[in-house]
Scaffold this active site. Sequence first.
Site, PDB file in Angstrom:
ATOM      1  N   THR A 138     -60.629  15.008  10.891  1.00 19.27           N
ATOM      2  CA  THR A 138     -60.059  14.078  11.741  1.00 19.27           C
ATOM      3  C   THR A 138     -60.751  12.737  10.672  1.00 19.27           C
ATOM      4  O   THR A 138     -60.124  11.636  10.625  1.00 19.27           O
ATOM      5  CB  THR A 138     -60.672  13.491  12.873  1.00 19.27           C
ATOM      6  OG1 THR A 138     -62.441  14.071  12.535  1.00 19.27           O
ATOM      7  CG2 THR A 138     -60.906  14.051  14.327  1.00 19.27           C
ATOM      8  N   GLU A 151     -57.291  18.442  16.209  1.00 21.67           N
ATOM      9  CA  GLU A 151     -57.622  17.534  15.745  1.00 21.67           C
ATOM     10  C   GLU A 151     -58.890  17.742  15.837  1.00 21.67           C
ATOM     11  O   GLU A 151     -59.776  18.316  17.407  1.00 21.67           O
ATOM     12  CB  GLU A 151     -57.320  15.597  15.883  1.00 21.67           C
ATOM     13  CG  GLU A 151     -56.890  15.560  15.028  1.00 21.67           C
ATOM     14  CD  GLU A 151     -56.602  15.278  13.776  1.00 21.67           C
ATOM     15  OE1 GLU A 151     -57.570  15.499  13.178  1.00 21.67           O
ATOM     16  OE2 GLU A 151     -55.927  14.587  13.132  1.00 21.67           O
ATOM     17  N   ASP A 169     -57.090  18.933   5.098  1.00 21.66           N
ATOM     18  CA  ASP A 169     -57.498  19.449   5.935  1.00 21.66           C
ATOM     19  C   ASP A 169     -56.704  20.536   6.726  1.00 21.66           C
ATOM     20  O   ASP A 169     -55.995  20.722   5.958  1.00 21.66           O
ATOM     21  CB  ASP A 169     -57.802  17.793   6.852  1.00 21.66           C
ATOM     22  CG  ASP A 169     -56.774  17.767   7.495  1.00 21.66           C
ATOM     23  OD1 ASP A 169     -55.466  17.625   6.519  1.00 21.66           O
ATOM     24  OD2 ASP A 169     -56.056  17.486   8.862  1.00 21.66           O
TER      25      ASP A 169
END
Length: 256
Positions: free
Chosen positions: A47, A112, A160
């Site tokens: 996140t 997430e 990410d």
Amino acid sequence: MRALPPLLAMLLLAACAQAPVRNPLATWVPSPNFNVRQPVIIVLHFTQQDSVQESLDTLRSENSAGKVSSHYLVGDDGRIYQLVSDLDRAWHAGGGRWGTITDLNSASIGIEIDNDGREPYTEPQIAAVIRLLQDLTTRFGIPGSQVIGHSDLAPTRKVDPGAHFPWQRLFEAGFGIWPQGELVDPPPGFDPWLAMARIGYAVDGGEDARAAAVRAFHQRFRGRDDGDDPVAVFEAEDLRILHALVRGASPQSSAD
Ligand SMILES: [Zn+2]
């Protein structure tokens, strides 16, 4: 006409939003032979925020950087939140490519994970991600190898779930890919870019795209962050890993 009570009006509006779309140009002759969206890949994210509450707000609001969402959010205590139905298209992947898939949001489920990008993932969190992956891959028949990171599909834009994400642990639980067997130098003529493309990375976009793909590869398979100025160069260990990854890969199915 008398105005509808506000609550009833709201319920009717909500019902309309959910109603099946029937094109007024056509005569509706419904067939029972169809199904709902079938996701074929799962994308993991961090996140990059400080708390699960902050992320719940971001993923459910008009966000200053544009509206975003994901199907799931996993807190650092291992709690799993669902924000969008598995059958609907969430907005988590953005532009990118993985193998032949170009509309990742349509093809995927997005998870997430509450992590600011600098800290290790927690044990309950990784255990929860593995539980969730077991459920999703079973229910949708998604191969375990089809679990990727956001940086894999959009290496020029995204980093990410980052260098801290335990991809080897995930592989041992049956998800993602990881080099198996002894790492040996590849034979002469081994083309690392071909191997990258075979794995799924988009490496045909020029020098910057290749450098970003190498950074994503290092994050995923070497737990390392190359920072803002990656270079499109493979080290000897990279070549051994790439060779092991494609050596273990089965031929691509024609249905892919
Ligand atoms: Zn992401």
